[in-house]
Design an enzyme around this catalytic site. Sequence first.
Site, PDB file in Angstrom:
ATOM      1  N   ARG A 191      -3.413  -0.686  -4.398  1.00 17.37           N
ATOM      2  CA  ARG A 191      -4.055  -1.999  -4.341  1.00 17.37           C
ATOM      3  C   ARG A 191      -3.081  -2.999  -3.726  1.00 17.37           C
ATOM      4  NH1 ARG A 191      -8.327   0.208  -4.723  1.00 17.37           N
ATOM      5  NH2 ARG A 191      -9.904  -0.061  -6.363  1.00 17.37           N
TER       6      ARG A 191
ATOM      7  N   HIS B 101      -8.186  -0.918   4.761  1.00 21.93           N
ATOM      8  CA  HIS B 101      -8.735  -0.460   3.484  1.00 21.93           C
ATOM      9  C   HIS B 101      -9.832   0.577   3.705  1.00 21.93           C
ATOM     10  CE1 HIS B 101      -9.270  -1.854  -0.968  1.00 21.93           C
ATOM     11  NE2 HIS B 101      -9.488  -0.538  -0.842  1.00 21.93           N
TER      12      HIS B 101
END
Length: 308
Positions: free
Chosen positions: A223, A271
């Site tokens: 993350r 991502h």
Amino acid sequence: MHIVYKSEPERGRIWQRWLAAHAPDIQLHIWPETGDPEQVEALVAWQPPADITVLFPRLKLLFSVGAGADQFDLGALPPDLPVIRMIEPGLTQGMVEYVTFAVLGLHRDMPRYFHQQRQQQWLAHAVLPAAQRRVGVMGLGELGQAALQQLVALGFDCAGWSRTPRQIPGVRCWHGDDQLGAFLAHSEILVCLLPLTDTTQGLLNRTLFNQLPQGAALVQAGRGPQLNQDDLLQALESGQLRAAVIDVTDPEPLPPGHPFWHHPAIWLTPHIASQTQNESAIAALLENLRRYQRGEPLHGEIDRSRGY
């Protein structure tokens, strides 16, 4: 059974058609359509609407559309509401592919070769056998274990680290804060697959980088807030790290002109390491809904005390 989906509308329409064909007793409504809100028992979302228990007074389940649930503010949710992250083969296979690509690319010095290409340099460097390359994976959940299984098959010297003890065939496992330093010292290519928690926020920083072997490399697919970006740039400048593959950032996307966009030792992806695959995801969701209806334990329910 009535459920509401609140995420990408096109995926929702695919899921809606699939359920109509395979489970007509389950009615999926695509946000902002909810049907009768008092009949809604499950919500599937990346970010739930505010006051979900007021909006859906009979809500029994909250599903994440992704592999993690750290985007949810657990403190704002009813303490007895089960929160379930997505566990499905497409997500797992995607992460295995990405980590394998990144580790192989770093192992074979591809960032350096791509930089040389732009400089019109024809210069070969020594190739180290995979068995002599030490790869360490932080985070030994389903994704981490699957990635390590593939890396072991490729012949890498593999290690893993997690908060609690694990045993994985072919992998040397460390756990807990006391063993983190030994794990880092062993890791020439460090892969981060940790969930985002209070303890992992900012974990990838100068202190951690300095515990890696000099010239190590980083794969960040956890993350964005886990990475101290300035510390990474300083580690690359000093040579403590030689390269990094970054799939998650904070913020996303990075602003124009950010150093990551043009740094010769950084591969940056938007991502995309692991993405939910429509058919396998809705099949996994249906299986969990059936388990709920049968009163069986759910796959992927998070531990509120740990946040994952």
